[in-house]
Motif scaffolding. Structure first.
Motif: not given
Length: 224
Positions: A67-78
């Motif tokens: 996943i990528s986008g929104l300039g975000a740092t994405w957390n893998a919740d599960a």
């Protein structure tokens, strides 16, 4: 909006009961045939305290989703990597809007659901619990469920499932037993639901099928 991506909800889904509520102010969803990236576009003007939650359900394990986008740092919740890839990611600290890209969806069908969450007091919501569960072969009518998780009034709960064959029934034998909104239906074998809890509950979500089946199932809970 990208063709094939639907949006549900332009306002709060707030359930009474007082206190702080976490609600979905935008919901996006798409079903894909395979070998295609999911590119849902968030139209809400995001503020840093919003939480964007992305759920991805694949019907195979033929590649690893990203996943990528929104300039975000994405957390893998599960994440589930057996039977069928199932992932939950979330991110905060985002401003504006834009496109999210989910890659590595493989050659089989997949479904992606996006929730934009906002707390009624403007605070950042936090992950309470996220589960991604595979279930083996079961006869028609057998209920497969997530494990119960305690959540307070005002928490936002989302669940989704994919079944291998038949017509899906979600929720069933679930807690809470009512109050669910259907956010996405992919043909007859994929479904996503959610609600903001009006009272505290030990949340569990069950799924079954009209035919003998196997499945993957998830739920995620966020609260302030």
């Amino acid at each position: 909006m990208t063709p094939g991506v639907g949006a549900i909800a332009s306002g709060y889904r707030v359930v009474g009961g007082g206190g702080v509520t976490v609600s979905a102010i935008e919901v996006l969803h798409t079903s894909l045939p395979g070998s295609v990236n999911a590119t849902p576009t968030v139209t809400t003007s995001l503020v840093p305290t919003d939480r964007v939650v992305v759920m991805s359900l694949k019907q195979n394990t033929a590649s690893g989703p990203g996943i990528s986008g929104l300039g975000a740092t994405w957390n893998a919740d599960a994440a589930l990597t057996t039977t069928a890839d199932t992932n939950i990611w979330s991110a905060t600290g985002i401003t504006g809007g834009g496109t999210i890209t989910v890659t590595g969806l493989g050659t089989g069908p997949s479904d992606v659901i996006v929730y934009v969450l906002r707390a009624s007091n403007g605070a950042v919501s936090s992950l309470v619990n996220a589960q991604t569960l595979p279930f083996g072969a079961a006869v028609a009518g057998t209920v497969r469920s997530t494990s119960g998780t305690a959540a307070t009034a005002g928490s936002f709960v989302a669940a989704a499932s994919w079944i291998s064959v038949g017509t899906i029934s979600l929720p069933t034998s679930s807690t809470p037993a009512s109050g669910w909104t259907t956010d996405h239906t992919g043909s007859t074998n994929v479904k996503a639901i959610s609600q903001t809890l009006s009272t505290g509950a030990t949340v569990s979500v069950g799924v079954t099928s009209s035919s003998s089946f196997s499945c993957s199932l998830l739920h995620a809970i966020y609260q302030v």
